[in-house]
Design a protein around this motif. Structure first.
Motif, short mmCIF file in Angstrom:
data_model
loop_
_atom_site.label_atom_id
_atom_site.label_comp_id
_atom_site.label_asym_id
_atom_site.label_seq_id
_atom_site.Cartn_x
_atom_site.Cartn_y
_atom_site.Cartn_z
N ASP A 248 0.81 -1.22 0.00
CA ASP A 248 0.00 0.00 0.00
C ASP A 248 0.84 1.27 0.00
O ASP A 248 0.32 2.35 -0.27
N SER A 249 2.12 1.15 0.32
CA SER A 249 2.97 2.33 0.45
C SER A 249 3.78 2.62 -0.80
O SER A 249 3.82 3.75 -1.28
N TYR A 250 4.44 1.61 -1.35
CA TYR A 250 5.39 1.84 -2.43
C TYR A 250 4.75 2.25 -3.77
O TYR A 250 5.27 3.12 -4.46
N PRO A 251 3.62 1.62 -4.20
CA PRO A 251 3.14 1.90 -5.57
C PRO A 251 2.69 3.33 -5.82
O PRO A 251 2.59 3.74 -6.97
N THR A 252 2.38 4.10 -4.77
CA THR A 252 1.88 5.46 -4.99
C THR A 252 3.00 6.46 -5.29
O THR A 252 2.72 7.56 -5.78
N ALA A 253 4.23 6.12 -5.00
CA ALA A 253 5.35 7.05 -5.17
C ALA A 253 5.75 7.16 -6.63
O ALA A 253 5.41 6.31 -7.46
N PRO A 254 6.51 8.22 -6.99
CA PRO A 254 7.05 8.30 -8.36
C PRO A 254 7.94 7.11 -8.67
O PRO A 254 8.50 6.48 -7.77
N ALA A 255 8.08 6.80 -9.95
CA ALA A 255 8.82 5.61 -10.36
C ALA A 255 10.23 5.53 -9.78
O ALA A 255 10.64 4.47 -9.29
N PRO A 256 11.05 6.60 -9.80
CA PRO A 256 12.39 6.47 -9.22
C PRO A 256 12.37 6.17 -7.74
O PRO A 256 13.20 5.41 -7.24
N VAL A 257 11.42 6.78 -7.02
CA VAL A 257 11.32 6.55 -5.57
C VAL A 257 10.92 5.12 -5.30
O VAL A 257 11.51 4.42 -4.47
N VAL A 359 8.64 -0.13 -15.24
CA VAL A 359 7.25 0.29 -15.08
C VAL A 359 7.11 1.79 -15.31
O VAL A 359 6.14 2.26 -15.91
N GLY A 360 8.10 2.57 -14.84
CA GLY A 360 8.09 3.99 -15.13
C GLY A 360 8.13 4.27 -16.62
O GLY A 360 7.45 5.17 -17.12
N LEU A 361 8.90 3.47 -17.37
CA LEU A 361 8.93 3.62 -18.83
C LEU A 361 7.60 3.22 -19.46
O LEU A 361 7.13 3.85 -20.42
N ILE A 362 6.98 2.18 -18.91
CA ILE A 362 5.66 1.76 -19.41
C ILE A 362 4.64 2.88 -19.22
O ILE A 362 3.83 3.18 -20.12
N GLU A 363 4.69 3.53 -18.06
CA GLU A 363 3.76 4.64 -17.82
C GLU A 363 4.02 5.78 -18.79
O GLU A 363 3.07 6.43 -19.27
N ARG A 364 5.28 6.05 -19.11
CA ARG A 364 5.58 7.10 -20.07
C ARG A 364 5.17 6.71 -21.50
O ARG A 364 4.73 7.53 -22.29
N ALA A 366 2.77 4.33 -22.34
CA ALA A 366 1.35 3.99 -22.52
C ALA A 366 0.40 4.80 -21.65
O ALA A 366 -0.81 4.69 -21.82
N GLY A 367 0.92 5.56 -20.69
CA GLY A 367 0.05 6.39 -19.87
C GLY A 367 -0.57 5.70 -18.69
O GLY A 367 -1.39 6.28 -17.98
N SER A 368 -0.24 4.44 -18.44
CA SER A 368 -0.83 3.70 -17.34
C SER A 368 0.05 2.51 -16.97
O SER A 368 0.85 2.05 -17.79
N ALA A 369 -0.12 2.00 -15.74
CA ALA A 369 0.55 0.77 -15.32
C ALA A 369 -0.47 -0.31 -14.99
O ALA A 369 -0.13 -1.33 -14.40
N SER A 370 -1.72 -0.10 -15.38
CA SER A 370 -2.78 -1.06 -15.10
C SER A 370 -2.90 -2.06 -16.25
O SER A 370 -2.99 -1.67 -17.42
N LEU A 371 -2.92 -3.35 -15.94
CA LEU A 371 -3.06 -4.37 -16.96
C LEU A 371 -4.42 -4.29 -17.65
O LEU A 371 -4.59 -4.79 -18.76
N PRO A 487 12.32 9.31 -22.71
CA PRO A 487 13.60 10.03 -22.84
C PRO A 487 14.79 9.08 -22.78
O PRO A 487 14.77 8.09 -22.04
N LEU A 488 15.80 9.40 -23.55
CA LEU A 488 17.01 8.60 -23.53
C LEU A 488 17.61 8.57 -22.12
O LEU A 488 18.21 7.57 -21.72
N GLY A 489 17.45 9.66 -21.36
CA GLY A 489 17.96 9.71 -20.00
C GLY A 489 17.29 8.75 -19.06
O GLY A 489 17.84 8.46 -17.99
N MET A 490 16.10 8.25 -19.42
CA MET A 490 15.45 7.21 -18.63
C MET A 490 15.81 5.81 -19.13
O MET A 490 15.93 4.87 -18.34
N VAL A 491 15.96 5.69 -20.44
CA VAL A 491 16.21 4.38 -21.03
C VAL A 491 17.62 3.88 -20.71
O VAL A 491 17.82 2.70 -20.35
N LEU A 492 18.63 4.75 -20.80
CA LEU A 492 20.01 4.32 -20.59
C LEU A 492 20.27 3.81 -19.18
O LEU A 492 20.91 2.76 -19.01
N PRO A 493 19.82 4.52 -18.10
CA PRO A 493 20.03 3.95 -16.76
C PRO A 493 19.31 2.62 -16.56
O PRO A 493 19.82 1.73 -15.87
#
Length: 542
Positions: A248-257, A359-364, A366-371, A487-493
């Motif tokens: 309940d705690s982790y999924p609400t945070a931004p992807a890097p967090v 998952v952060g890339l998936i959200e960027r 497709a706009g969602s992380a819901s199956l 962004p390439l800055g997200m894909v490379l890391p």
């Protein structure tokens, strides 16, 4: 042979000190994002280099300890006073793996566009200072040579975690942050009670000195103290039944967090359990309890994952589930079990972090992380590869490190030969198969299924775009205006994290040789005690 050099104390303090100094600098220059980013990256690279050097020194020379602000030499009659930092092969390995994750995640966050948000949102210029404070807490926890210093590390983590969890101040994040803080405060109070109990029992909080003095403490008192510390560390590590707070705690945070929390914070708790189990309370008095907890953590965690439609929540439950494998290795109280657990911790830190970054890339994209809303992601080959490799790794498909680590744990359980360990072997196999099932579910629904066939496929906004767009580098948290652009800055890391996970596969032999030596030092606590106390702690062997 311990390295004797005047720069060793400086080296050992760098992983905790450099991030704190960098955090202060970035706070002072909160309106200069470029300065913040440069200082953060330089600080994390410095910590990574220092950690690698400590890994080399411990591999060549063994365990060494540094006393900071102390009174009295080693063997002081009332125990060492001051702050003791201890570096052995286990702590050095944890530092190296952790700094790889911390560096890649912050580069990912910078690539995502960490800057002040819109006027209606809380500014996120405090992200990097908070992230650096979190880094200092993680590093200090792995180096702490006394219980109170470990407690301080946990509190530093708690303070920074709350800020990072609630960035953006959305109602969901505030609720999740409040729940996280309440659970963490309960854990801290229990840990503080354990510290008071330990000091009343042994007259010291130095781990090496406690290890010696606890030998003379009655079994009942020892077991009571061990139980209190296990509860405190079990909450931090998300061991069932103390794990219900995490999904309940982790999924609400931004992807890097979410990524850095999932990869590192629970492993700090696992590391504390390793130290308590092998250094302070050897002998296996709580092994059966830990084995039962490991089995429940595996099975209940993966059952929770099967029921989820949101990928972040699904991965949060798999995170809980795979903590059970690590506890299983620890509870076997053997060198081979501890070696397998250490390897699996390193594997899971890298792979779980990678999946949350994906998952952060998936959200960027497709706009969602819901199956229920995803489909057709196979049209993005880079994204598909970045997900598939760590997914197969987590699922334990050969020849990946997930398979190697699980086989090592099952082999250790078979050598133990007890009925309970054979039950754990069966539970581990079932959990691995179910993990592969939930990863395949994400793959088939999110990547292979056409978007039009998803139950809510039309609700997530998506626009056709190139796979990688370097111009999308200045967004605030929660904005979805650049859907379809990674962004390439997200894909490379993320790709770097995938590669780091593959290193554990390609060099599994040498890495297992290292974890065998690390496990030998952890199980043979005389090495640790002598490094801290000298000859007063008894003769130790390398």
């Amino acid at each position: 042979m311990t390295p004797q050099s005047s720069w060793i104390p400086v080296l050992v303090t760098l992983p905790a000190l450099v991030p704190l100094i960098a955090a202060a600098l970035t706070l002072l220059r909160g309106r200069s994002p470029r300065f913040q980013r440069a200082v953060t990256v330089i600080a994390l690279v410095t910590v990574f280099v220092a950690s690698c050097l400590m890994l080399y020194l411990t591999s060549e020379h063994g365990t060494f300890a540094v006393m900071i602000g102390g009174w009295g030499d080693k063997g002081y009659p009332n125990g060492p006073l001051g702050i003791t930092l201890v570096v052995d092969e286990l702590s050095a390995l944890m530092l190296v793996v952790s700094t790889i994750v911390l560096l890649c995640v912050v580069l990912y966050a910078i690539g995502q566009g960490i800057r002040d948000g819109a006027s209606t949102r809380q500014p996120v210029s405090i992200f990097l200072p908070s992230y650096l404070i979190l880094t200092a807490g993680v590093c200090n926890a792995f180096l702490a040579g006394d219980l109170f210093n470990l407690f301080v590390s946990f509190e530093v983590l708690l303070a920074a975690s709350f800020v990072l969890l609630t960035l953006g101040a959305s109602p969901e994040r505030v609720r999740a942050g409040a729940s996280y803080v309440m659970v963490s405060m309960v854990s801290s109070l229990i840990f503080l009670a354990g510290i008071a109990f330990a000091y009343a029992t042994t007259g010291t909080l130095n781990l090496a000195e406690m290890a010696v003095r606890l030998d003379d403490v009655p079994d009942g008192t020892r077991n009571a103290l061990y139980a209190v510390l296990l509860v405190a560390f079990g909450i931090k590590a998300a061991v069932f039944p103390l794990s219900t707070w995490l999904p309940d705690s982790y999924p609400t945070a931004p992807a890097p967090v979410t990524a850095v929390f999932a990869g590192l914070l629970t492993k700090v708790g696992v590391y504390a359990i390793m130290r308590a189990h092998s250094l302070l309370f050897p002998g296996g008095s709580m092994d059966n309890v830990l084995l039962v907890a490991a089995l429940a953590t595996m099975l209940i965690g993966i059952m929770g994952a099967i029921a989820q439609a949101d990928i972040k929540r699904l991965l949060s439950f798999t995170l809980v589930s795979h903590i059970g494998y690590m506890v299983f290795g620890i509870a076997l109280s053997s060198k081979i079990g501890m070696s397998a657990a250490i390897y699996y911790v390193a594997h899971h830190i890298l792979v779980q972090t990678t999946l949350f970054l994906v998952v952060g890339l998936i959200e960027r994209q497709a706009g969602s992380a819901s199956l229920r809303r995803l489909g057709g992601l196979i049209a993005s080959p880079v994204l598909a590869v970045l997900f598939l490799i760590p997914a197969l790794n987590l699922g334990g498909i050969p020849p990946f490190s997930g398979f190697i680590g699980k086989v090592a744990l099952l082999q250790a359980g078979g050598q133990d030969g007890s009925v309970l360990s054979w039950v754990l072997i069966g539970g581990g196999v079932v959990t691995s198969l179910l993990t592969l099932y939930v990863m395949a579910r994400i793959w088939t629904k999110g990547f292979w299924r056409p978007r039009a066939d998803a139950p809510e496929g039309g609700l997530a906004d998506t626009t056709p775009s190139a796979l990688i767009d370097e111009s999308a580098d200045d967004i605030a948290f929660d904005e979805r205006e650049d859907v379809g652009r990674m962004p390439l800055g997200m894909v490379l890391p993320t790709a770097a994290m995938v590669a780091a996970g593959l290193v554990l596969t390609i060099w599994a032999g040498p890495i297992f040789d290292f974890t065998d030596r690390a496990a030998d030092e952890v199980v043979n606590r005389d090495v640790y005690v002598q490094a801290v106390l000298g000859d007063a702690g008894g003769e130790g062997t390398r």
